[in-house]
Design a protein around this motif. Structure first.
Motif, PDB file in Angstrom:
ATOM      1  N   PRO A 145      30.467  32.592  44.734  1.00  0.00           N
ATOM      2  CA  PRO A 145      31.530  31.775  44.143  1.00  0.00           C
ATOM      3  C   PRO A 145      30.957  30.738  43.191  1.00  0.00           C
ATOM      4  O   PRO A 145      29.896  30.154  43.432  1.00  0.00           O
ATOM      5  N   LEU A 146      31.674  30.482  42.120  1.00  0.00           N
ATOM      6  CA  LEU A 146      31.223  29.547  41.096  1.00  0.00           C
ATOM      7  C   LEU A 146      31.157  28.119  41.620  1.00  0.00           C
ATOM      8  O   LEU A 146      30.396  27.298  41.109  1.00  0.00           O
ATOM      9  N   ASP A 147      31.940  27.786  42.651  1.00  0.00           N
ATOM     10  CA  ASP A 147      31.962  26.407  43.147  1.00  0.00           C
ATOM     11  C   ASP A 147      30.738  26.047  43.989  1.00  0.00           C
ATOM     12  O   ASP A 147      30.593  24.908  44.432  1.00  0.00           O
ATOM     13  N   GLY A 148      29.840  27.008  44.235  1.00  0.00           N
ATOM     14  CA  GLY A 148      28.586  26.685  44.913  1.00  0.00           C
ATOM     15  C   GLY A 148      28.646  26.653  46.421  1.00  0.00           C
ATOM     16  O   GLY A 148      27.686  26.233  47.077  1.00  0.00           O
ATOM     17  N   ARG A 149      29.741  27.118  47.020  1.00  0.00           N
ATOM     18  CA  ARG A 149      29.803  27.204  48.475  1.00  0.00           C
ATOM     19  C   ARG A 149      28.671  28.073  49.017  1.00  0.00           C
ATOM     20  O   ARG A 149      28.155  28.935  48.312  1.00  0.00           O
ATOM     21  N   ALA A 150      28.315  27.872  50.261  1.00  0.00           N
ATOM     22  CA  ALA A 150      27.263  28.667  50.894  1.00  0.00           C
ATOM     23  C   ALA A 150      27.819  30.044  51.250  1.00  0.00           C
ATOM     24  O   ALA A 150      28.138  30.342  52.405  1.00  0.00           O
ATOM     25  N   PHE A 151      27.946  30.878  50.232  1.00  0.00           N
ATOM     26  CA  PHE A 151      28.578  32.183  50.371  1.00  0.00           C
ATOM     27  C   PHE A 151      27.909  33.108  49.347  1.00  0.00           C
ATOM     28  O   PHE A 151      27.931  32.847  48.146  1.00  0.00           O
ATOM     29  N   LEU A 152      27.307  34.186  49.809  1.00  0.00           N
ATOM     30  CA  LEU A 152      26.585  35.093  48.931  1.00  0.00           C
ATOM     31  C   LEU A 152      26.675  36.508  49.481  1.00  0.00           C
ATOM     32  O   LEU A 152      26.467  36.737  50.672  1.00  0.00           O
ATOM     33  N   GLN A 168      22.162  43.191  34.348  1.00  0.00           N
ATOM     34  CA  GLN A 168      23.448  42.908  33.704  1.00  0.00           C
ATOM     35  C   GLN A 168      24.230  41.866  34.488  1.00  0.00           C
ATOM     36  O   GLN A 168      24.210  41.849  35.722  1.00  0.00           O
ATOM     37  N   PHE A 169      24.933  40.995  33.750  1.00  0.00           N
ATOM     38  CA  PHE A 169      25.788  39.971  34.340  1.00  0.00           C
ATOM     39  C   PHE A 169      27.231  40.470  34.417  1.00  0.00           C
ATOM     40  O   PHE A 169      27.656  41.302  33.610  1.00  0.00           O
ATOM     41  N   GLY A 170      27.982  39.905  35.386  1.00  0.00           N
ATOM     42  CA  GLY A 170      29.369  40.315  35.497  1.00  0.00           C
ATOM     43  C   GLY A 170      30.212  39.374  36.320  1.00  0.00           C
ATOM     44  O   GLY A 170      29.762  38.316  36.770  1.00  0.00           O
ATOM     45  N   ARG A 171      31.461  39.775  36.503  1.00  0.00           N
ATOM     46  CA  ARG A 171      32.442  39.052  37.307  1.00  0.00           C
ATOM     47  C   ARG A 171      32.979  40.019  38.363  1.00  0.00           C
ATOM     48  O   ARG A 171      32.982  41.232  38.182  1.00  0.00           O
ATOM     49  N   TRP A 172      33.484  39.458  39.469  1.00  0.00           N
ATOM     50  CA  TRP A 172      33.901  40.274  40.599  1.00  0.00           C
ATOM     51  C   TRP A 172      35.379  40.068  40.926  1.00  0.00           C
ATOM     52  O   TRP A 172      35.907  38.960  40.796  1.00  0.00           O
ATOM     53  N   HIS A 173      36.011  41.138  41.392  1.00  0.00           N
ATOM     54  CA  HIS A 173      37.339  40.999  41.992  1.00  0.00           C
ATOM     55  C   HIS A 173      37.453  41.973  43.158  1.00  0.00           C
ATOM     56  O   HIS A 173      36.758  42.988  43.221  1.00  0.00           O
ATOM     57  N   GLY A 174      38.341  41.631  44.087  1.00  0.00           N
ATOM     58  CA  GLY A 174      38.532  42.444  45.281  1.00  0.00           C
ATOM     59  C   GLY A 174      38.610  41.572  46.517  1.00  0.00           C
ATOM     60  O   GLY A 174      39.056  40.417  46.453  1.00  0.00           O
ATOM     61  N   TRP A 175      38.167  42.111  47.635  1.00  0.00           N
ATOM     62  CA  TRP A 175      38.217  41.362  48.884  1.00  0.00           C
ATOM     63  C   TRP A 175      37.015  41.711  49.751  1.00  0.00           C
ATOM     64  O   TRP A 175      36.408  42.770  49.613  1.00  0.00           O
ATOM     65  N   ILE A 176      36.677  40.775  50.638  1.00  0.00           N
ATOM     66  CA  ILE A 176      35.645  41.003  51.639  1.00  0.00           C
ATOM     67  C   ILE A 176      36.089  40.385  52.957  1.00  0.00           C
ATOM     68  O   ILE A 176      36.715  39.320  52.971  1.00  0.00           O
ATOM     69  N   GLU A 177      35.782  41.086  54.042  1.00  0.00           N
ATOM     70  CA  GLU A 177      36.083  40.587  55.379  1.00  0.00           C
ATOM     71  C   GLU A 177      34.773  40.434  56.148  1.00  0.00           C
ATOM     72  O   GLU A 177      33.957  41.354  56.173  1.00  0.00           O
ATOM     73  N   VAL A 178      34.595  39.268  56.738  1.00  0.00           N
ATOM     74  CA  VAL A 178      33.389  38.980  57.512  1.00  0.00           C
ATOM     75  C   VAL A 178      33.811  38.321  58.814  1.00  0.00           C
ATOM     76  O   VAL A 178      34.508  37.300  58.808  1.00  0.00           O
ATOM     77  N   TRP A 208      34.378  34.129  40.893  1.00  0.00           N
ATOM     78  CA  TRP A 208      33.282  34.869  41.527  1.00  0.00           C
ATOM     79  C   TRP A 208      32.458  35.551  40.441  1.00  0.00           C
ATOM     80  O   TRP A 208      32.919  36.486  39.779  1.00  0.00           O
ATOM     81  N   TRP A 209      31.228  35.053  40.273  1.00  0.00           N
ATOM     82  CA  TRP A 209      30.318  35.585  39.271  1.00  0.00           C
ATOM     83  C   TRP A 209      29.192  36.335  39.980  1.00  0.00           C
ATOM     84  O   TRP A 209      29.025  36.245  41.203  1.00  0.00           O
TER      85      TRP A 209
END
Length: 371
Positions: free
Chosen positions: A37-44, A148-158, A170-171
């Motif tokens: 996420p672009l906001d820098g949350r601890a999420f990768l 290559q750089f890009g942007r993401w869309h969709g969903w993830i469940e954890v 989401w970059w």
């Protein structure tokens, strides 16, 4: 071995698609993706596939770091009659359009991770310089790589919680490599353990809204890289993209006081180019990091890239990244998310890095393993 894929165009040798090049078992093709996420949350999010035609194996991994927990899924299959199908158990890759749109799907499984994610490129793909090296007269690596750089869309469940990904927030980045790849085995569970001395390296992909910088640098003596490859992409007001090849790289790194491993706190990269003015890139470490042993880089619990584990095998676990034993085993190699500042523009990216004992700069982190 003849398979249905041999009805397709694309053969590079007189062999079938089940064999690559001269049959060297180290021949590997790999896909790798990260999203954050672009906001820098601890999420990768990290995902990768490895294809080993001369071993008859394909393996794959999917991992997520949220907060101080890293969740890992690993799987392996024999190629059998479908060597070119990018599916390993519940994990699937679909190249919808080359150099543009890729889709990743992980169906329900025991790891608690599932997703349906699409990568949309935002800059052109860039091919790195060929990485070819010999040791004691024998070929150790001969590898091509595209980033290559890009942007993401969709969903993830954890762990039962679903998250939505939107391209505006989401970059990420991807790479694609193929060729003879040197093996790396640093897993406690399977000797011989490899050790590394006297070098610093970084592979970094850094982007803002209008700029993308990808650089791979390795050196044994500060300021004298023995391998340097990279490019800058700049989006102009008319929407066109201008590319410059990187010809020089200087670094000044501040290391975090991390008792468990090598961790960058901040850095400055000075880039020079084949034409035009240099570029100063300022970096600040963010909390999210995915340690790539979760994806078998260097091995984990007896698993290693390209090993034949039977017709199908999978495993999963979750790591406490504040646990000293876990971090010692995870070592340094990982995707670390960084805040990026370039010419007044803010962005985000990832860096992989390591400094080995004997390198003249940065003595502090050298007490920990470099890879």
């Amino acid at each position: 071995m003849l398979t249905p894929q041999d009805d397709l165009l694309g053969h590079q040798t007189p062999g079938t698609f089940a064999v690559a090049g001269n049959g060297d078992p180290r021949f590997t093709e790999r896909y790798w993706y990260t999203a954050h996420p672009l906001d820098g949350r601890a999420f990768l999010i990290d995902v990768g596939f490895g294809y080993y035609p001369n071993r008859g194996v394909m393996d794959a991994f999917a991992g997520v770091t949220i907060g101080r927990t890293q969740h890992n899924f690993r799987a392996s299959r024999r190629l059998a009659g479908n060597p070119l199908e990018t599916t390993v158990g519940p994990l699937r890759l679909e190249v919808v359009k080359g150099h543009a749109t890729h889709r990743l799907v992980l169906q329900d499984n025991g790891s608690g991770i599932a997703f349906d994610l699409t990568f949309e490129a935002c800059f052109p793909a860039a091919q790195e310089k060929q990485s070819r090296r010999e040791r004691n007269g024998e070929l150790e690596e001969d590898l091509a790589r595209v980033a290559q750089f890009g942007r993401w869309h969709g969903w993830i469940e954890v762990a039962g919680e679903r998250h939505t990904l939107e391209p505006s927030t989401w970059w990420g980045q991807r790479d694609r490599s193929w060729g003879i790849r040197s093996e790396m085995r640093t897993d406690w569970a399977r000797p011989p353990m490899q050790t590394h001395r006297n070098f610093f390296w970084t592979w970094s992909m850094l982007q803002t809204q209008n700029l993308g910088v990808s650089v791979f640098m390795k050196e044994r003596e500060p300021g004298k890289p023995y391998y340097l490859s990279g490019a800058e992409f700049q989006r102009r007001p008319d929407g066109s993209v201008h590319k410059r090849e990187i010809t020089g790289f200087e670094h000044e790194i501040t290391w975090a006081d991390d008792p468990l491993g090598q961790t960058i706190a901040s850095a400055e990269f000075q880039l020079s180019f084949e034409e035009g003015s240099p570029r100063l890139v300022r970096l600040e470490a963010l909390p999210a990091r995915y340690y790539l042993k979760g994806g078998l880089y260097g091995g984990w619990d007896g698993w290693n890239h390209g090993d034949d584990r039977g017709a199908y095998a999978e495993a999963f676990d979750a790591w406490d990244l504040d646990d000293p034993v876990t971090r010692e085993r995870a070592r340094t190699l990982g995707d670390h998310v960084l805040r990026v500042q370039i010419d007044g523009e803010s962005g985000i990216g990832i860096s992989e890095y390591g400094v080995a004992a004997g390198y003249p700069r940065y003595p502090g982190p050298q007490k920990h393993a470099a890879l």
